[in-house]
Scaffold this active site. Structure first.
Site, short mmCIF file in Angstrom:
data_model
loop_
_atom_site.label_atom_id
_atom_site.label_comp_id
_atom_site.label_asym_id
_atom_site.label_seq_id
_atom_site.Cartn_x
_atom_site.Cartn_y
_atom_site.Cartn_z
N ARG A 258 42.07 49.16 39.11
CA ARG A 258 42.06 49.03 40.57
C ARG A 258 42.97 50.12 41.12
O ARG A 258 44.16 50.12 40.85
CB ARG A 258 42.52 47.60 40.90
CG ARG A 258 43.58 47.43 41.94
CD ARG A 258 43.71 46.00 42.40
NE ARG A 258 44.72 45.21 41.69
CZ ARG A 258 46.04 45.40 41.77
NH1 ARG A 258 46.54 46.37 42.48
NH2 ARG A 258 46.86 44.61 41.11
N HIS A 262 46.32 45.03 45.26
CA HIS A 262 45.60 43.81 44.90
C HIS A 262 44.85 43.28 46.11
O HIS A 262 43.66 42.98 46.04
CB HIS A 262 46.57 42.76 44.38
CG HIS A 262 45.96 41.40 44.28
ND1 HIS A 262 45.02 41.09 43.34
CD2 HIS A 262 46.13 40.30 45.04
CE1 HIS A 262 44.63 39.83 43.52
NE2 HIS A 262 45.29 39.33 44.54
N TYR A 271 55.45 47.47 41.55
CA TYR A 271 55.36 47.07 40.14
C TYR A 271 54.65 48.07 39.22
O TYR A 271 54.57 47.84 38.03
CB TYR A 271 54.71 45.68 40.02
CG TYR A 271 53.35 45.55 40.72
CD1 TYR A 271 52.20 46.04 40.11
CD2 TYR A 271 53.23 44.93 41.96
CE1 TYR A 271 50.97 45.92 40.74
CE2 TYR A 271 52.00 44.80 42.59
CZ TYR A 271 50.87 45.29 41.98
OH TYR A 271 49.65 45.18 42.59
C1 LIG Z 1 44.08 29.21 40.50
C2 LIG Z 1 44.67 30.37 41.22
N1 LIG Z 1 45.93 30.73 40.97
C3 LIG Z 1 46.52 31.76 41.62
C4 LIG Z 1 45.80 32.47 42.55
C5 LIG Z 1 46.47 33.63 43.31
N2 LIG Z 1 45.88 34.90 42.87
C6 LIG Z 1 44.87 35.48 43.55
S1 LIG Z 1 44.28 36.84 42.77
C7 LIG Z 1 45.40 36.68 41.50
C8 LIG Z 1 45.37 37.66 40.38
C9 LIG Z 1 44.01 37.70 39.74
O1 LIG Z 1 43.98 38.65 38.72
P1 LIG Z 1 42.64 38.99 37.94
O2 LIG Z 1 42.02 37.76 37.42
O3 LIG Z 1 42.99 40.03 36.96
O4 LIG Z 1 41.66 39.58 39.05
P2 LIG Z 1 41.86 40.86 39.97
O5 LIG Z 1 42.51 40.39 41.24
O6 LIG Z 1 42.67 41.84 39.24
O7 LIG Z 1 40.48 41.35 40.26
C10 LIG Z 1 46.22 35.58 41.71
C11 LIG Z 1 47.31 35.16 40.83
C12 LIG Z 1 44.49 32.06 42.79
N3 LIG Z 1 43.71 32.69 43.70
N4 LIG Z 1 43.94 31.03 42.12
#
Ligand SMILES: Cc1ncc(C[n+]2csc(CCOP(=O)(O)OP(=O)(O)O)c2C)c(N)n1
Ligand SMILES: Cc1ncc(C[n+]2csc(CCOP(=O)(O)OP(=O)(O)O)c2C)c(N)n1
Ligand SMILES: [Mg+2]
Ligand SMILES: [Mg+2]
Lengths: 367, 331, 367, 331
Positions: A258, A262, A271
């Protein structure tokens, strides 16, 4: 040997970073290849505009996808009309390939439920914000297709972070046991907000996690749309049962990055190093595919310019349309909770309407 | 129910099975899924014989994963099936809590009706059978507080079958909690074939003029017994069995109270934040001017459900119900 | 090469079904070996008596362990004094090795919370009924030990069914990421109530699931206490960091069988063939170890008889003690909810006491 | 708090950070764990700088798994540590629900005190910040209904720090819900260093004689504003900020009502089964003879929390609070 049978630690590639073929180019027509390019370009441009809308206060928090277009569009391209797509919250690129109007995507991030109302002719589920929960929906949907005797594959997207959740595990385990026609597609973009891939799991690859479920896992260069297409297409075919009892789900790990934050609420400089970002930008899937298409005579300056300008128009129109969409009626809050309103909800809706009538929007809206 | 229908004399758990059987026969979109529901026929035999009759594709033994069961069932429901997911005990629904509250309850609203979730989640529920730890929960209030879920708790074999059929036909998710204390405690007449008991309607089990007692599920029995005992003392008790705890039949609830002006609520769930609070709040909201005494809450205590050596002290007993009703009457 | 490094599909064995060594016999003293035998024997006898107590209405639902003594005692034997044990609900054999009085185990299944009060000097957690939840507690406990700088391993037991739960996945994933000193011990007894192992997961072995977490998984013959001991001992040592940065968790799959019902409320003849049971009974760990000990001169008729009679006495005494334990005071319900009673709980306790005083036990107890 | 203590002027989220920092300094058993709490300092910056100061072993970025976070924290707590687990948003606590209700809440009772669970689960909570889906939940009633949990919801920076320190020192599990709408809405004086605000004590934010209004968290502000507006109309409103919703300070609640005889409850959570019901039930239980009007429940609606285009209509606004209070007064 199917591309799915390779060692999960041996990443599949078709184009190198300069767009030169280093593997078998999948069998796609010139038109298809150019469309793939155009959609990636569209996704990128949409993304840039969406981020700036947010900055201007014209949209809420938004999760950008820049850098991930190759994985999204390349994989969505491998689906057939009858197949289904279960997104997380970042797959605006895959969604546009499927035919979700850009306006809907914008509306959703502008806080309108309507954005989540997928048109009837688009085989796609709404956005899933709670991480990994959609893996189970996709497994159940694929299972339903199988039980209903329909030959359709169900694609499910999720991130590297999502693989840590229990729902990821339960979904893949069910899929393995019931041989559901699923393609589990991990957009491993190296980060789950600020948590790097190595902190997420100690396994060398995410692809190898498929071992735990008794099916195949393959790692693919997610910055290479043609490699992504090739792996996904094989998985889709496998999901649709090429022969006697060969229907199996597949886990695909698309290694990508990415480029941006985020979400627009995030500041990645806290970070991660800009060096790392720069390094990955050299793998950008868009110039890479463009170079390949130019080298093979499928694209030239003129065509690229035409694409650029049509894309700009398309996005501008979508923004215009989304922004001129009226704010939803407050009463919509009370509809679609159940097929039929319960007496309590009806009473609440009436009390609300009465108060709204009397005090007007000023009685509710905060500055 | 037509006059000519045959009836059977069934226990409550047999009525569950009969309801499942009826709807599986009527509608081939209905599948039953869960842990041990197949060959084993369910740990309480609620799905006995269904696997033999309908086969592996419609009566599905799943891996041991409640979120997996609920989450895949949501996906199935969205694709036009009518899954009935069994949770082996209501105390083991929590791993599925996220899928139930974040998705099942909201799919229609989130997608503005494009996708719906006609899902039934069934679970044996409540205490009193000397079961091991975590097997005696009654936490219906969790589900009743989540908008988008209906919550049904039957107390008779007749209602069980009729409500279960309604739940399966309901276009929205229904949490169907089966009071296992009375799974086999008595039998009742149950029509063969098809009938519905509507979701959202309470039943007045006993008419009375001095005090209204609201209850549901397994607590209906000690409540009825207490009511009879009090009758002998000259207290006339009306007993309202809610049957559906969400949406609640506030009309019936309030109407009874307008007549009596005094009330008690009986449930096994812990008192604090239990549905007794919601019923009480509703009564004073709608009928304060009729209220002559505080509404008594006769409920489980605010402590973890004890192991079975003490469970009889935890559950509202006939004596406790009597005392509570008497407090309401004598205030 | 450590026994942990073998292919997870290659099951480790030390004794064959006749008690003949087919692998390296672990370095245990004669006394230890005989004690191991005695504890397995004790577990079996305890189990038989417990089942019959339940049948006689003297105890509630009870989960028998017959057939699983080798896995339980063999593995518990590999723990050091300072190590910790996190059981599921079936590890009465492992518990007795750790020093949990049999009386406590009986009390628990007789419905007394006191049975779950582990004595201060026994490093063991209470029973975990909700499947797989203890995997996370064990991971957290091991992590605590590591952070506190204590050198202790934490053993966690769970069944084959438990591997399908999200908590199994999350626990092992955390352990892999944080290198916690855990031994994850799967008592794969082929059945999760009526659901056979193949319905639980499509992976060829449970051991190979460790691949998903980046650490080692080993499959061991769970009907062979010496093989179990050997694998567990290696895992315990590895958990306690033999050298620079080598501390790693391990997943052990002990392949075994539950001879009896899932619990006394279960009727296994509904879902499985007696042939299968008979076949597994030929692998019974108790005669197998006995044969080995007899063959190697460590055990003879006399010693076996002495063990039998001391075991009978020990169990009889425990039953006697448990049955003469007074029913807990009803007021105990209200204690130990919080360190200090809240006003609401105090009020409820008082109201209860008043009513109990007035109406007596007849006001509460159902027939 | 000693006279000589220095004070800082902090926002509520800064007070969270200050509370964590204070207890991490005081007690090296305290660890902070969760998603993005380390280098990133938390998505709301509630743990900013802690990772730099206390290092990777005490400020721990975990994999993305809420059950994993809660469950391992329970294991740590049982082994003598004092984990403070962050759930990134309260809407993402549900995957941890089983660990919280089946284990954290019961470890002391189950083991008869042999093991305890001094765990704090913190989460940003509530609506109003135009956040994405599932980010605006207020489901404190779920946790308040589970015996064995304490549930704290502060509304000022001062209370936030003092209550968080109390929560960390509490020998039992505390769910600490932080109203993110007011994370940065205003500042308040917060002493440096150590102090406790006791768990279980409500605060009378404003004295009044005509009507008692019970609220907590972010709803304290519109409630205070409504109270001021009504004052101008000659209505004297007492505002009670619960601060701890479980165990509730029923003494303070009832005392206020005995004075006013009229009441309203304001919370964002859905009305049905929300804490408004519990407060109402308590009032009529303990003080019916003082009651002059139905207790008004001014609450979120029984619908899924809408996306942000409509959230202002969902949340109790100053106007709605005014109207509700007026109903209670004019009945
Ligand atoms: C159950 C849950 N826990 C925490 C979050 C908060 N949150 C949103 S995106 C994220 C990181 C997700 O990382 P990844 O699965 O690698 O997907 P990316 O955003 O990198 O596409 C977090 C912790 C959430 N949406 N749902
Ligand atoms: C979360 C949860 N779901 C369901 C149950 C009911 N249940 C108790 S034991 C069991 C099967 C467990 O199988 P396995 O993990 O293989 O362990 P075994 O009993 O064979 O030792 C089930 C489904 C439970 N206790 N907890
Ligand atoms: Mg990611
Ligand atoms: Mg098993």
């Amino acid at each position: 040997m199917s591309v799915l049978q390779r060692d999960p630690q041996d990443m599949l590639r078709v184009l190198d970073e300069g767009g030169e073929p280093v593997g078998e180019v999948p069998d796609l027509s010139d038109d298809e290849l150019v469309t793939m390019y155009r959609e990636m370009y569209l996704a990128r441009h949409f993304d840039t505009r969406a981020v700036s809308l947010q900055r201007q206060g014209r949209m809420g928090t938004y999760p950008p996808l820049s850098g991930q277009e190759g994985a999204q569009v390349g994989s969505a391209f491998a689906l057939d009309e009858e197949d289904w797509l279960f997104p997380s919250y970042r797959e605006h690129g895959a969604a546009l390939h499927r035919g979700l109007p850009l306006k809907r995507t914008l509306l959703y991030w502008m806080g309108h439920e309507k954005g989540n109302r997928i048109p009837e002719d688009v085989n796609m589920f709404p956005v899933a914000v709670p991480i990994a929960t959609q893996v189970l929906h996709a497994t159940g949907a694929a299972w339903a297709k199988k039980l209903q005797g329909e030959d359709a594959a169900v694609m499910c997207y999720f991130g590297d972070g999502a693989t840590s959740e229990g729902d990821f595990h339960e979904g893949l385990n069910f899929a393995g046991v019931f041989d559901t026609p699923n393609v589990f597609f991990c957009n491993n973009n190296q980060w789950a907000i600020s948590v790097p891939r190595e902190r997420q799991t100690a396994s060398a690859t995410i692809a190898q996690k498929a071992t735990a479920y008794g099916f195949e896992g393959v790692q693919v260069d997610g910055m290479d749309p043609l490699a992504v297409y090739a792996a996904t297409r094989a998985a889709v075919e496998k999901a649709k049962d090429p022969g006697e009892d060969e229907r199996r789900p597949t886990l695909i790990e698309a290694v990508q990055y990415r480029f941006g934050a985020h979400t627009t609420a995030d500041d990645p400089t806290v970070y991660r190093d800009t060096d790392e970002v720069e390094e990955w930008k050299r793998k950008d899937p868009i110039p890479r595919l463009e170079q390949f298409l130019r080298n093979t005579g499928r694209l030239d300056d003129e065509k690229v310019e035409a694409i650029e300008s049509s894309v700009k128009d398309e996005v501008a129109e979508a923004i215009e349309a989304a922004e001129s969409e009226a704010r939803p009626e407050p009463s919509e809050m009370f509809s679609n909770v159940f097929a039929e309103q319960t007496p309590e909800i009806r009473a609440q809706a009436e009390a609300f309407a009465e108060l709204h009538e009397r005090r007007g929007d000023e009685g509710f809206l905060r500055e | 129910m037509s006059q000519s229908q045959q009836t059977q004399n069934l226990t409550l758990v047999q009525a569950v099975r009969d309801g499942l059987h009826t709807e599986m026969t009527n509608d081939d979109r209905v599948v039953v899924m869960g842990e041990d529901v197949g060959k084993n026929g369910g740990v309480f035999r609620a799905t006995e014989g269904l696997w033999n009759e309908f086969g592996d594709d419609r009566v599905i033994d799943t891996p041991l994963a409640e979120s997996g069961i609920a989450g895949t069932a949501i996906g199935m429901a969205a694709m036009g099936m009518r899954p009935v997911a069994e949770m082996q005990f209501s105390g083991f629904m929590y791993p599925a809590f996220d899928q139930i509250v974040s998705h099942a309850a909201r799919l229609r609203a989130r997608s503005r009706g494009r996708f719906t979730c006609p899902l039934v989640v069934r679970a044996p529920y409540g205490g009193g059978i000397r079961a091991p730890e975590h097997h005696s929960e009654s936490k219906e209030a969790f589900y009743a507080h989540e908008a988008g879920l209906k919550v049904v708790i039957p107390s008779t074999p007749y209602d069980t079958k009729g409500l279960l059929i309604s739940a399966i036909r309901d276009p929205d998710p229904v949490i169907f909690l089966e009071p296992k204390l009375i799974y086999r405690a008595f039998r009742g007449d149950v029509p063969e074939g098809d009938y519905e008991v509507p979701i959202g309607e309470a039943a007045v089990r006993r008419e009375g003029t001095d005090v209204s007692v609201y209850t549901y599920g397994a607590m209906t029995r000690p409540t009825m017994e207490a009511a009879e005992n009090l009758e002998e003392e000259g207290v006339s008790v009306e007993v309202v069995d809610l049957r559906t705890v969400s949406p609640m039949d506030k009309e019936t609830i309030v109407k009874s109270f307008e007549k009596t002006g005094r009330a008690a609520v009986v449930h096994e769930a812990p008192k604090t934040g239990g549905l007794g609070a919601e019923i009480t709040a509703t009564l004073q909201e709608r009928a304060l001017l009729h209220q002559e005494a505080p509404v008594e809450r006769i409920a489980g205590y605010d402590v973890p459900y004890p192991l079975y050596a003490l469970e009889d002290y935890y559950l509202p007993s006939v004596a406790r119900v009597e005392e509570g009703i008497r407090n309401a009457v004598e205030f």
